[in-house]
Design a protein around this motif. Structure first.
Motif, short mmCIF file in Angstrom:
data_model
loop_
_atom_site.label_atom_id
_atom_site.label_comp_id
_atom_site.label_asym_id
_atom_site.label_seq_id
_atom_site.Cartn_x
_atom_site.Cartn_y
_atom_site.Cartn_z
N LEU A 162 0.82 -1.22 0.00
CA LEU A 162 0.00 0.00 0.00
C LEU A 162 0.85 1.27 0.00
O LEU A 162 0.54 2.23 -0.71
CB LEU A 162 -0.92 0.00 1.23
CG LEU A 162 -1.68 1.30 1.49
CD1 LEU A 162 -2.68 1.59 0.38
CD2 LEU A 162 -2.40 1.26 2.82
N HIS A 163 1.94 1.28 0.79
CA HIS A 163 2.75 2.49 0.85
C HIS A 163 3.26 2.85 -0.55
O HIS A 163 3.22 4.02 -0.96
CB HIS A 163 3.95 2.30 1.78
CG HIS A 163 3.59 2.38 3.25
ND1 HIS A 163 4.18 1.58 4.20
CD2 HIS A 163 2.74 3.17 3.93
CE1 HIS A 163 3.69 1.88 5.40
NE2 HIS A 163 2.81 2.84 5.26
N ALA A 164 3.74 1.86 -1.29
CA ALA A 164 4.25 2.12 -2.64
C ALA A 164 3.14 2.61 -3.56
O ALA A 164 3.35 3.49 -4.40
CB ALA A 164 4.90 0.87 -3.22
N SER A 214 10.32 2.01 12.93
CA SER A 214 10.29 3.09 11.96
C SER A 214 8.88 3.65 11.76
O SER A 214 8.71 4.79 11.36
CB SER A 214 10.83 2.59 10.62
OG SER A 214 10.18 1.40 10.26
N CYS A 215 7.87 2.86 12.05
CA CYS A 215 6.48 3.28 11.84
C CYS A 215 6.11 4.45 12.74
O CYS A 215 5.26 5.27 12.38
CB CYS A 215 5.53 2.13 12.11
SG CYS A 215 6.15 0.51 11.65
N ALA A 216 6.75 4.53 13.92
CA ALA A 216 6.35 5.53 14.92
C ALA A 216 6.48 6.96 14.40
O ALA A 216 5.71 7.84 14.78
CB ALA A 216 7.16 5.34 16.19
N ALA A 217 7.45 7.19 13.52
CA ALA A 217 7.72 8.55 13.05
C ALA A 217 6.50 9.15 12.37
O ALA A 217 6.22 10.34 12.52
CB ALA A 217 8.90 8.55 12.09
N CYS A 218 5.76 8.36 11.61
CA CYS A 218 4.61 8.90 10.89
C CYS A 218 3.28 8.58 11.59
O CYS A 218 2.41 9.41 11.65
CB CYS A 218 4.58 8.36 9.47
SG CYS A 218 6.04 8.81 8.53
N HIS A 219 3.14 7.34 12.07
CA HIS A 219 1.88 6.96 12.72
C HIS A 219 2.03 7.18 14.22
O HIS A 219 1.92 6.25 15.02
CB HIS A 219 1.56 5.49 12.41
CG HIS A 219 1.40 5.20 10.95
ND1 HIS A 219 0.30 5.60 10.23
CD2 HIS A 219 2.19 4.56 10.06
CE1 HIS A 219 0.41 5.21 8.97
NE2 HIS A 219 1.56 4.58 8.84
N ASP A 220 2.29 8.42 14.60
CA ASP A 220 2.65 8.67 15.99
C ASP A 220 1.48 8.45 16.96
O ASP A 220 1.67 7.95 18.06
CB ASP A 220 3.26 10.07 16.15
CG ASP A 220 2.37 11.16 15.55
OD1 ASP A 220 1.56 10.84 14.65
OD2 ASP A 220 2.49 12.32 15.96
N ALA A 269 -4.24 -2.17 3.23
CA ALA A 269 -5.19 -1.41 4.03
C ALA A 269 -5.62 -2.30 5.20
O ALA A 269 -5.91 -3.48 5.03
CB ALA A 269 -6.39 -1.03 3.18
N ALA A 270 -5.67 -1.70 6.41
CA ALA A 270 -5.84 -2.50 7.62
C ALA A 270 -7.20 -3.17 7.72
O ALA A 270 -7.32 -4.24 8.29
CB ALA A 270 -5.59 -1.62 8.84
N SER A 271 -8.24 -2.55 7.15
CA SER A 271 -9.58 -3.06 7.40
C SER A 271 -10.16 -3.84 6.23
O SER A 271 -11.32 -4.24 6.25
CB SER A 271 -10.51 -1.89 7.74
OG SER A 271 -10.55 -0.98 6.65
C1 HEC Z 1 7.09 8.34 6.08
C2 HEC Z 1 5.85 8.13 6.79
C3 HEC Z 1 5.37 6.70 7.06
C4 HEC Z 1 6.05 5.67 7.68
C5 HEC Z 1 7.49 5.68 8.19
C6 HEC Z 1 5.11 4.57 7.78
N1 HEC Z 1 3.91 4.91 7.22
FE1 HEC Z 1 2.24 3.74 7.10
N2 HEC Z 1 1.29 5.18 6.04
C7 HEC Z 1 1.80 6.44 5.78
C8 HEC Z 1 0.80 7.22 5.05
C9 HEC Z 1 0.96 8.66 4.59
C10 HEC Z 1 -0.33 6.37 4.91
C11 HEC Z 1 -1.66 6.75 4.24
C12 HEC Z 1 -2.49 7.58 5.18
C13 HEC Z 1 -3.11 6.73 6.22
O1 HEC Z 1 -3.89 5.85 5.87
O2 HEC Z 1 -2.78 6.89 7.42
C14 HEC Z 1 0.01 5.10 5.55
C15 HEC Z 1 -0.86 4.03 5.63
C16 HEC Z 1 -0.59 2.87 6.37
C17 HEC Z 1 -1.54 1.78 6.58
C18 HEC Z 1 -2.94 1.67 6.00
C19 HEC Z 1 -3.91 2.46 6.81
C20 HEC Z 1 -5.35 2.16 6.45
O3 HEC Z 1 -6.13 3.12 6.36
O4 HEC Z 1 -5.71 1.00 6.28
C21 HEC Z 1 -0.92 0.87 7.37
C22 HEC Z 1 -1.51 -0.44 7.86
C23 HEC Z 1 0.41 1.37 7.65
N3 HEC Z 1 0.57 2.59 7.03
C24 HEC Z 1 1.32 0.71 8.43
C25 HEC Z 1 2.63 1.13 8.61
C26 HEC Z 1 3.64 0.34 9.27
C27 HEC Z 1 3.41 -1.04 9.86
C28 HEC Z 1 4.80 1.07 9.24
C29 HEC Z 1 6.16 0.66 9.76
C30 HEC Z 1 6.69 -0.63 9.32
C31 HEC Z 1 4.51 2.33 8.58
N4 HEC Z 1 3.19 2.32 8.20
C32 HEC Z 1 5.42 3.36 8.37
C33 HEC Z 1 3.04 6.93 6.13
C34 HEC Z 1 4.02 6.20 6.78
#
Ligand code: HEC
Ligand code: HEC
Ligand code: HEC
Ligand code: HEC
Ligand code: HEC
Ligand code: HEC
Ligand code: HEC
Ligand code: HEC
Ligand code: HEC
Length: 451
Positions: free
Chosen positions: A136-138, A173-179, A215-217
């Motif tokens: 999903l991130h990509a 690493s996830c904590a930086a964005c999903h704080d 997507a989580a859900s």
């Molecule tokens: C550079 C910032 C960044 C980092 C680091 C990051 N994410 Fe994300 N992630 C996002 C963004 C932006 C979205 C899309 C917006 C949202 O849904 O929150 C997202 C979406 C997600 C979603 C989908 C959310 C949904 O609505 O279903 C998941 C699950 C997720 N991230 C998990 C992770 C995990 C696990 C990690 C660490 C291994 C991680 N993220 C690290 C920025 C980040």
């Protein structure tokens, strides 16, 4: 590195020497210790870069977004990290020898630099890159998001420690964005158990994957992930919760285990032929347009609106498909999904849900999965759950609104009364609801039966 590859090659050619080669390698490893423990040194090539970049007073580069980026590289820390054996130019191959360091070049932002470096990782980490590309991130990056992570957001190219080191957990690493999610996780049963007891307890990537995340859900959400560790959950819940399979299907695990969460009923559009959640096609956003056209006053969709929408989504490009709504009870926010409490706090009282006007059923939404899998939602008027004609489309959830509430009251009376309550309730429920279930199945004819 190279010695490992050579051993592998020679075994391909001469299988008889495999064992000797393996022994020799083992001996090497034992004598030399971990590869990185030997006093690592920079190659001459890398030393040339560090002549400037290791200087503590090298000027920071001015970026076009108004920020600055430190040009200082800490040599000793680099040698202690995972890319110790990589030369600077293994990744930075496109610098212009003649002008580099002498003529300042424009750079939009740090993000732009990361983007320009993204493809170099592929040279050596094909497998990870492939997984990432499918995630999903990509997909978000491809859509143009400058917030979704690139490799370098999660991994420090110069100072990356082993990915196995995740303690303290804040290092994830996830904590930086999903704080906000991280803060919730840190204080919930898994976060606390992770700190107290170590890696048996899941951290972000254990439930969501690090590279090919989704997507989580979507679909059943994380249910199967939970059950991978909590293997005996179905049996244990069945001791007090009749119709466990149906409850597990209709209620996400966290709905009961995050006790203070606000809950809602999510009516999800499903394709009955494939039994999968309906997804919007990339670039053809229909959901928002269609729901807005139905709910012009923006007061929530009515039953007639839902019928009309089912019709519209069932008519795709001339071909007909049967679309139905599958109800799911879930929590309202991502933060609440990470506030799992110890089991004695979990929602157990039947009448928390099986009661007229239960708070859990006040909020109702209609949803579809967007092209990247994340949900798009629109509010639905909650009377829809109680209406008799919603039978077909809303499947089981009408029961919780009104129609069969008397029946359930009676049933719950039984459940509370005796020690054999669980079984009895289950059996009674099935007997009492058989007629209804058959009628429902016949009426909807969508091929999906309650377990
Ligand atoms: C550079 C910032 C960044 C980092 C680091 C990051 N994410 Fe994300 N992630 C996002 C963004 C932006 C979205 C899309 C917006 C949202 O849904 O929150 C997202 C979406 C997600 C979603 C989908 C959310 C949904 O609505 O279903 C998941 C699950 C997720 N991230 C998990 C992770 C995990 C696990 C990690 C660490 C291994 C991680 N993220 C690290 C920025 C980040
Ligand atoms: C494994 C690939 C890789 C190797 C090896 C590597 N770099 Fe980098 N470098 C990157 C990436 C990716 C970025 C951009 C990431 C960022 O800014 O977080 C970067 C950024 C930089 C920057 C800009 C400042 C910064 O931190 O963003 C400098 C200067 C730099 N590298 C110098 C070096 C030197 C000198 C070496 C050798 C000692 C080296 N790099 C080795 C991948 C690498
Ligand atoms: C003569 C000193 C010097 C040497 C040698 C040098 N750099 Fe730089 N480097 C700089 C300066 C100064 C900047 C900032 C340039 C600017 O502000 O535009 C820079 C910028 C960078 C950047 C940031 C991106 C960019 O292009 O501005 C990277 C990455 C980098 N250098 C890597 C390297 C690598 C890898 C080597 C060795 C192959 C190297 N440098 C050799 C002085 C040097
Ligand atoms: C959202 C954060 C995130 C992004 C983006 C990400 N990774 Fe990772 N990566 C992780 C986590 C967390 C781990 C450790 C857990 C695991 O192995 O799955 C990891 C592990 C790794 C490992 C070590 C595998 C092993 O077990 O030995 C490599 C190599 C790697 N990533 C490369 C990459 C590359 C290349 C990219 C870009 C294509 C990338 N990662 C993008 C979070 C991320
Ligand atoms: C020239 C080859 C090469 C390139 C290019 C390269 N790496 Fe690596 N990387 C390695 C080697 C070798 C290791 C150490 C052995 C291993 O774990 O695979 C490593 C280790 C790692 C690890 C740690 C794995 C662990 O087990 O802890 C991560 C994360 C990682 N690389 C990410 C990246 C990212 C992100 C990029 C792009 C910016 C990148 N690498 C570019 C060769 C490379
Ligand atoms: C025990 C498994 C588990 C762990 C550990 C976990 N999550 Fe989740 N995550 C879930 C569940 C379950 C959901 C809700 C899915 C649903 O709606 O059905 C979720 C939802 C999400 C979402 C989507 C939120 C939204 O707005 O809809 C994001 C983003 C996310 N998690 C990120 C993370 C991050 C970052 C971490 C680590 C701090 C993490 N998760 C740890 C299970 C987990
Ligand atoms: C209807 C609410 C509800 C649902 C849905 C639910 N649980 Fe529970 N769960 C509880 C309650 C209440 C307890 C405590 C039972 C007791 O009194 O021992 C519990 C106990 C547990 C326990 C503690 C030990 C055990 O196995 O009994 C785990 C782990 C657990 N649940 C996981 C899950 C998972 C995983 C799911 C989703 C597949 C889930 N729960 C769905 C209410 C629920
Ligand atoms: C990687 C394995 C793993 C996964 C995946 C996992 N859990 Fe857990 N869970 C644990 C461990 C370990 C504990 C801590 C047990 C303890 O305290 O000894 C725990 C504790 C719990 C508890 C508290 C139980 C109690 O006795 O109070 C609940 C509830 C729970 N998990 C629910 C879930 C749900 C819901 C999911 C999916 C969203 C999930 N777990 C995913 C390993 C896992
Ligand atoms: C968190 C809310 C919640 C709790 C707590 C809960 N239920 Fe349910 N229950 C539901 C939902 C949602 C359904 C699914 C309705 C459907 O699809 O038919 C359901 C279905 C049922 C059914 C089957 C009805 C049918 O359609 O066949 C029975 C029987 C039942 N529940 C009894 C109980 C009993 C007894 C308890 C307490 C031990 C309980 N429930 C606790 C939400 C809950």
């Amino acid at each position: 590195m190279s010695s490992r590859t050579e051993v592998r090659r020679s075994t391909d050619r001469r299988p008889a020497t495999w064992f000797a080669a393996a022994l020799a390698l083992l001996a090497c490893c034992l004598l030399a210790g971990p590869a990185h423990a030997k006093t690592a040194e920079f190659s001459d090539e890398s030393k040339a870069c560090l002549k400037c970049h290791e200087k503590p007073d090298i000027a920071a580069k001015k970026l076009e977004d108004g920020k600055t980026l430190s040009m200082h590289i800490r040599g000793a820390d680099y040698l202690a990290a995972q890319h110790v054996e990589q030369d600077c130019t293994d990744c930075h191959s496109d610098l212009d020898d003649k002008t580099h360091g002498k003529v300042s070049t424009p750079l939009a932002s740090r993000r732009a630099l990361m983007e320009s470096m993204q493809e170099t990782c592929r040279d050596c980490h094909k497998k990870r890159q492939k997984l990432y590309d499918d995630g999903l991130h990509a997909a978000l990056v491809k859509q143009g998001s400058d917030k979704a992570p690139l490799c370098a957001n999660c991994h420090d190219a110069h100072y990356q420690a082993s990915v196995k080191l995740l303690e303290p957990i804040d290092k994830t690493s996830c904590a930086a964005c999903h704080d906000k999610v991280f803060a919730a996780y840190k204080a919930d049963v898994h976060g606390l158990a992770r700190v107290a007891k170590g890696k048996d307890s899941p951290i972000c990537a254990d439930c969501h994957q690090s590279h090919d995340n989704k997507a989580a859900s979507l679909g059943d959400g994380q249910k199967d992930t939970c059950l991978k560790c909590h293997k005996d959950s179905a049996d244990k819940h069945a001791q007090w919760l009749p119709n466990t399979a149906l409850h597990f299907e209709a209620i996400s695990c966290v709905t009961c285990h995050s006790p203070d969460a606000k809950r809602r009923v999510n009516l999800r559009l499903y394709d009955s032929a494939t039994d999968t959640q309906l997804r919007e096609k990339a670039g053809v956003p229909q959901f928002v347009q269609r729901v807005k056209a139905e709910d012009v006053a923006n007061v929530g969709l009515t039953e007639a609106d839902l019928d009309s929408l089912l019709e519209q989504f069932g008519n795709e490009g001339g071909t007909k498909r049967k679309v139905f709504l599958r109800g799911r009870l879930e929590v309202q926010s991502g933060v609440e999904a990470h506030q799992l409490a110890p089991k004695d706090k979990a929602l157990k009282a039947c009448d928390a849900c099986h009661r007229l006007g239960s708070a859990a059923f006040e909020s109702v939404v209609l949803s579809i999965a967007s092209a990247d899998g994340r949900p798009l939602r629109h509010a639905v008027q909650n009377q829809v759950l109680g209406s008799v004609t919603a039978f077909d489309s809303v499947r089981g959830f009408y029961a919780l609104g009104s129609t069969r509430i008397k029946l359930l009251d009676w049933l719950l009376g039984l459940a509370v009364a005796g020690s054999i309550a669980g079984c009895l309730a289950h059996m009674t429920a099935r007997r009492l609801t058989r007629g209804l279930r058959e009628r429902r199945a016949a009426a909807s004819n969508t091929g999906r039966e309650n377990p």
